[in-house]
Each structure stands twice: as C-alpha cells, then as structure tokens.
Write a protein that holds these residues in place. Sequence first.
Motif, PDB file in Angstrom:
ATOM      1  N   SER A 122       0.923  -1.238  -0.030  1.00 51.86           N
ATOM      2  CA  SER A 122       0.143  -0.173  -0.254  1.00 51.86           C
ATOM      3  C   SER A 122       0.999   1.201   0.025  1.00 51.86           C
ATOM      4  CB  SER A 122      -0.889   0.175   1.067  1.00 51.86           C
ATOM      5  OG  SER A 122      -0.139  -0.344   2.376  1.00 51.86           O
ATOM      6  N   PRO A 123       0.303   2.470  -0.427  1.00 48.85           N
ATOM      7  CA  PRO A 123       1.024   3.431  -0.386  1.00 48.85           C
ATOM      8  C   PRO A 123       1.573   4.006   0.922  1.00 48.85           C
ATOM      9  CG  PRO A 123      -0.822   3.904  -1.584  1.00 48.85           C
ATOM     10  CD  PRO A 123      -0.934   2.518  -0.908  1.00 48.85           C
ATOM     11  N   MET A 124       2.856   4.416   1.006  1.00 44.96           N
ATOM     12  CA  MET A 124       3.282   4.785   2.302  1.00 44.96           C
ATOM     13  C   MET A 124       4.091   6.164   2.157  1.00 44.96           C
ATOM     14  SD  MET A 124       6.141   2.282   4.231  1.00 44.96           S
ATOM     15  CE  MET A 124       7.387   2.789   3.421  1.00 44.96           C
ATOM     16  N   SER A 125       3.676   7.075   3.207  1.00 46.57           N
ATOM     17  CA  SER A 125       4.377   8.330   3.078  1.00 46.57           C
ATOM     18  C   SER A 125       4.345   9.203   4.579  1.00 46.57           C
ATOM     19  CB  SER A 125       3.798   9.170   2.236  1.00 46.57           C
ATOM     20  OG  SER A 125       4.315  10.462   2.138  1.00 46.57           O
ATOM     21  N   MET A 134       5.675  -1.057   8.829  1.00 47.52           N
ATOM     22  CA  MET A 134       5.342  -2.596   8.572  1.00 47.52           C
ATOM     23  C   MET A 134       3.876  -2.823   8.245  1.00 47.52           C
ATOM     24  SD  MET A 134       8.210  -4.271   8.593  1.00 47.52           S
ATOM     25  CE  MET A 134       7.446  -5.992   8.424  1.00 47.52           C
ATOM     26  N   THR A 135       3.013  -2.135   8.411  1.00 48.99           N
ATOM     27  CA  THR A 135       1.584  -2.586   8.045  1.00 48.99           C
ATOM     28  C   THR A 135       1.554  -2.290   6.638  1.00 48.99           C
ATOM     29  OG1 THR A 135       0.698  -0.185   8.561  1.00 48.99           O
ATOM     30  CG2 THR A 135       0.647  -1.818  10.444  1.00 48.99           C
ATOM     31  N   HIS A 136       2.498  -1.890   5.940  1.00 48.35           N
ATOM     32  CA  HIS A 136       2.556  -1.538   4.487  1.00 48.35           C
ATOM     33  C   HIS A 136       3.278  -2.645   3.659  1.00 48.35           C
ATOM     34  CE1 HIS A 136       0.464   2.510   4.979  1.00 48.35           C
ATOM     35  NE2 HIS A 136       1.463   2.508   5.799  1.00 48.35           N
ATOM     36  N   VAL A 137       3.854  -3.543   4.361  1.00 51.06           N
ATOM     37  CA  VAL A 137       4.586  -4.705   3.855  1.00 51.06           C
ATOM     38  C   VAL A 137       4.029  -5.784   3.604  1.00 51.06           C
ATOM     39  CG1 VAL A 137       6.557  -5.924   4.322  1.00 51.06           C
ATOM     40  CG2 VAL A 137       6.607  -3.691   5.023  1.00 51.06           C
ATOM     41  N   GLU A 138       4.141  -6.318   2.275  1.00 53.88           N
ATOM     42  CA  GLU A 138       3.499  -7.585   1.776  1.00 53.88           C
ATOM     43  C   GLU A 138       4.630  -8.663   1.828  1.00 53.88           C
ATOM     44  OE1 GLU A 138       0.829  -7.806  -0.763  1.00 53.88           O
ATOM     45  OE2 GLU A 138       0.962  -9.760  -0.548  1.00 53.88           O
ATOM     46  N   ALA A 139       5.923  -8.423   1.684  1.00 53.38           N
ATOM     47  CA  ALA A 139       6.894  -9.571   2.015  1.00 53.38           C
ATOM     48  C   ALA A 139       8.157  -8.819   2.189  1.00 53.38           C
ATOM     49  CB  ALA A 139       6.809 -10.212   0.567  1.00 53.38           C
ATOM     50  N   ALA A 177       9.489 -13.546   1.691  1.00 55.07           N
ATOM     51  CA  ALA A 177       9.352 -14.469   2.676  1.00 55.07           C
ATOM     52  C   ALA A 177       7.994 -13.534   3.477  1.00 55.07           C
ATOM     53  CB  ALA A 177      10.263 -14.538   3.721  1.00 55.07           C
ATOM     54  N   ARG A 178       7.472 -14.170   4.351  1.00 52.06           N
ATOM     55  CA  ARG A 178       6.344 -13.440   5.143  1.00 52.06           C
ATOM     56  C   ARG A 178       6.798 -12.196   5.687  1.00 52.06           C
ATOM     57  NH1 ARG A 178       2.059 -16.922   7.302  1.00 52.06           N
ATOM     58  NH2 ARG A 178       2.277 -15.269   9.088  1.00 52.06           N
ATOM     59  N   PRO A 179       5.928 -11.244   6.045  1.00 53.02           N
ATOM     60  CA  PRO A 179       6.173  -9.837   6.315  1.00 53.02           C
ATOM     61  C   PRO A 179       6.435  -9.860   7.791  1.00 53.02           C
ATOM     62  CG  PRO A 179       3.878  -9.995   5.935  1.00 53.02           C
ATOM     63  CD  PRO A 179       4.529 -11.303   5.096  1.00 53.02           C
ATOM     64  N   ASP A 180       5.813 -10.970   8.421  1.00 49.05           N
ATOM     65  CA  ASP A 180       6.202 -11.034  10.045  1.00 49.05           C
ATOM     66  C   ASP A 180       7.517 -11.887  10.429  1.00 49.05           C
ATOM     67  OD1 ASP A 180       5.317 -13.499   9.239  1.00 49.05           O
ATOM     68  OD2 ASP A 180       3.609 -13.698  10.666  1.00 49.05           O
ATOM     69  N   THR A 181       8.251 -12.252   9.228  1.00 44.90           N
ATOM     70  CA  THR A 181       9.528 -12.580   9.641  1.00 44.90           C
ATOM     71  C   THR A 181      10.364 -11.657  10.656  1.00 44.90           C
ATOM     72  OG1 THR A 181       9.467 -13.414   7.385  1.00 44.90           O
ATOM     73  CG2 THR A 181      11.784 -13.486   8.671  1.00 44.90           C
ATOM     74  N   ASP A 182      10.898 -12.318  11.847  1.00 45.64           N
ATOM     75  CA  ASP A 182      11.458 -11.470  12.716  1.00 45.64           C
ATOM     76  C   ASP A 182      12.783 -10.967  12.037  1.00 45.64           C
ATOM     77  OD1 ASP A 182      12.933 -10.266  14.854  1.00 45.64           O
ATOM     78  OD2 ASP A 182      13.058 -11.956  16.069  1.00 45.64           O
ATOM     79  N   MET A 183      12.938  -9.628  11.781  1.00 47.64           N
ATOM     80  CA  MET A 183      14.285  -9.106  10.865  1.00 47.64           C
ATOM     81  C   MET A 183      15.274  -8.343  12.092  1.00 47.64           C
ATOM     82  SD  MET A 183      13.385  -9.356   7.582  1.00 47.64           S
ATOM     83  CE  MET A 183      13.696  -7.807   6.393  1.00 47.64           C
ATOM     84  N   ALA A 204      22.541  -4.123  12.331  1.00 49.66           N
ATOM     85  CA  ALA A 204      23.226  -3.186  11.710  1.00 49.66           C
ATOM     86  C   ALA A 204      22.666  -2.090  11.009  1.00 49.66           C
ATOM     87  CB  ALA A 204      24.580  -3.711  11.192  1.00 49.66           C
ATOM     88  N   ILE A 205      21.440  -2.466  10.558  1.00 50.19           N
ATOM     89  CA  ILE A 205      20.809  -1.408   9.468  1.00 50.19           C
ATOM     90  C   ILE A 205      20.045  -0.363  10.393  1.00 50.19           C
ATOM     91  CG2 ILE A 205      19.224  -1.271   7.652  1.00 50.19           C
ATOM     92  CD1 ILE A 205      19.984  -4.189   7.000  1.00 50.19           C
ATOM     93  N   LEU A 206      20.383   0.417  10.890  1.00 53.84           N
ATOM     94  CA  LEU A 206      19.832   1.646  11.707  1.00 53.84           C
ATOM     95  C   LEU A 206      19.207   0.753  13.091  1.00 53.84           C
ATOM     96  CD1 LEU A 206      17.808   4.088   9.422  1.00 53.84           C
ATOM     97  CD2 LEU A 206      19.945   4.322  10.425  1.00 53.84           C
ATOM     98  N   GLY A 207      19.743  -0.201  13.390  1.00 52.58           N
ATOM     99  CA  GLY A 207      19.294  -0.790  14.749  1.00 52.58           C
ATOM    100  C   GLY A 207      18.192  -1.820  14.350  1.00 52.58           C
ATOM    101  N   HIS A 208      17.590  -1.618  13.208  1.00 52.36           N
ATOM    102  CA  HIS A 208      16.565  -2.693  12.946  1.00 52.36           C
ATOM    103  C   HIS A 208      16.086  -2.275  11.412  1.00 52.36           C
ATOM    104  CE1 HIS A 208      12.976  -5.046  12.330  1.00 52.36           C
ATOM    105  NE2 HIS A 208      12.912  -5.353  13.461  1.00 52.36           N
ATOM    106  N   PRO A 209      15.965  -3.031  10.394  1.00 52.94           N
ATOM    107  CA  PRO A 209      15.562  -2.646   9.204  1.00 52.94           C
ATOM    108  C   PRO A 209      14.527  -1.880   9.122  1.00 52.94           C
ATOM    109  CG  PRO A 209      16.169  -4.927   9.269  1.00 52.94           C
ATOM    110  CD  PRO A 209      16.396  -4.357  10.420  1.00 52.94           C
ATOM    111  N   GLY A 210      13.431  -2.322  10.101  1.00 51.95           N
ATOM    112  CA  GLY A 210      12.156  -1.641   9.968  1.00 51.95           C
ATOM    113  C   GLY A 210      12.435  -0.033  10.365  1.00 51.95           C
ATOM    114  N   ARG A 211      13.385   0.390  11.012  1.00 52.81           N
ATOM    115  CA  ARG A 211      13.676   1.781  11.061  1.00 52.81           C
ATOM    116  C   ARG A 211      13.873   2.430   9.731  1.00 52.81           C
ATOM    117  NH1 ARG A 211      16.927   1.320  15.950  1.00 52.81           N
ATOM    118  NH2 ARG A 211      15.118   1.345  17.728  1.00 52.81           N
ATOM    119  N   SER A 212      14.703   1.700   9.067  1.00 54.76           N
ATOM    120  CA  SER A 212      15.015   2.290   7.856  1.00 54.76           C
ATOM    121  C   SER A 212      13.807   2.353   6.785  1.00 54.76           C
ATOM    122  CB  SER A 212      16.131   1.315   7.131  1.00 54.76           C
ATOM    123  OG  SER A 212      16.648   1.773   5.823  1.00 54.76           O
TER     124      SER A 212
END
Length: 266
Positions: A122-125, A134-139, A177-183, A204-212
Amino acid sequence: MVTKAKKRPAAEINRIAKLLDDAQRKAKPVPQLSSKKGGALSIEDAYRVQDAAIKLRLKRGDTRSGVKMGLTSRAKAAQMGVFDPVYGRLTTGMLVQDGDSISHAGYCHPRVEAEVAYLLKSPMSGRLSPAEAMTHVEAVAPAIEIIDSRYANFKFSLEDVVADNTSASGYVLGQWARPDTDMSNLGMVLEFNGRAVEIGSSAAILGHPGRSLAEAARFAAETGDELQPGYIVLAGAAAAAVALSPGISVKLTVEALGSVGFNVEA
Ligand code: 0L1
Ligand code: MG
C-alpha cells in the motif's frame, strides 16, 4: 532537510542530471560536483537533480520500481566518511535477476552490499513508526545492492552522492518471505567465489531494518516522491561495500530468509 541556500534554476538542475546520466550510461566517471568552484549543491537541489536524472531514464522507457536507503549502517558510513542516511530511486532497468550475470565493463567501479528488501502492498508516506511502516509490507527478502558511483575514485560529499541517486545501480532479490519474519537480528554473510568477504547482522541497519523502512516513508514525503504498492524498499547495507571484479560469483545468505546471488562475467 532544511537549508536556506537559493534554489538553482531548473536548467542547471537538468544540466547536472544529464552529466550524471551520461556518466552512468557510458560508464565513465566525472569529477565530484563539489570539487568545482560554485559546484556545491544544497541537499534540496541534490534531490532535484536525482529526480531529474530518474526522469531521463523514464523517458527512455524505464519504469520506477522502488527506493533504496543508503548509509544506514555505521560500517557503510565510516567506509565513505558520510554519516547521514540517504534516499535513492530504483527502476526496473536496475533489476538483475537472481542467478544472472552482469558485465563489469557496464559500470564505472561497481561494489556490492548485503541488504534486505521490503515489498510494499500500500502507499506509504510521512512520519511513521517502524511498526506503522510494517503494516504496508507484503513480503521481505534477502537482497544485494550493486552500487556504482559516477564520480571519479568513488569519492563524494553528501550532496554529490544524493545527486548521483546515492550510487544506485542494480539490485538482486531473493525469494520473498512472510512480512512477519523477525528481522531484528539476522546473520548475513556475503561471499565471493565461496569465500566470506563481509559478515554482518540486520541489526546493523539503523538498529533494525524496520527503522530504515520508516525513514524511507519520511524521505519520500520530504522529497516529493511517492511510495506505491508493488515498490521495493532496499533497507541499506548491513556491512561495508565490497568492490567487484570480473569472474566473481557473488552470494548473500541471510538467516531465515535464504540466499541470493549473481555472477560477474570473466
Ligand atoms: O547504498 C548505499 O549505502 C550507498 C549510498 C551512497 C554511498 C556509496 O556509494 O557508498
Ligand atoms: Mg545500499
């Protein structure tokens, strides 16, 4: 991204965009913009150059496929001496299929980075928390980014590298892979011809890639870009970039996500 420098005229922005676009197409590096008298851009103008250069690609028939975050890990920032995260734009023409080969001669001085990718549904901004993003992530997938600075000697200022679309050049995606994979802390190993050349963690990616991912939404809003369903977001490198040479077989393995790779023709 608030600076007070006077906006450069559109004609100048387009001239710089063409200079960098030509450098990319001919695989011939150019001097850093900031090394010339009066050459230093504001960060806003650097993003305008980035946008104008992408429009040149789209005019040639390429299509937008997503965005990338860069300089998101301490190792990468220290390697380049530039410490602010940056945002670049991806097109389908940059996609290298998993297992395919590239020609080294098509690049100025290519390097690879161990990354992870998000696929948006879905669009994200705007300003989002990582959980909201993360609610906008399919995979999610393991990903290799091929970066290639269009500047001589791979040297640049923050503004130079933003104008050069943050060195975006290619990307390779593994299995989704599934979007709920612990990254939060996935081991990552980058290999050249079966030998580990970089080892890192997704942490190492901003502490968690979800932050990026959330940062990508903020950058999109601030640069007037739009993140669409189906877009890829490359989260940034977990370790330093490594230079490619002809004859190398590149493989990245990300714990829980699997492997992805490509070859550089001999
Ligand atoms: O993707 C990256 O981290 C690269 C950002 C630009 C700096 C570079 O070319 O190394
Ligand atoms: Mg990268």
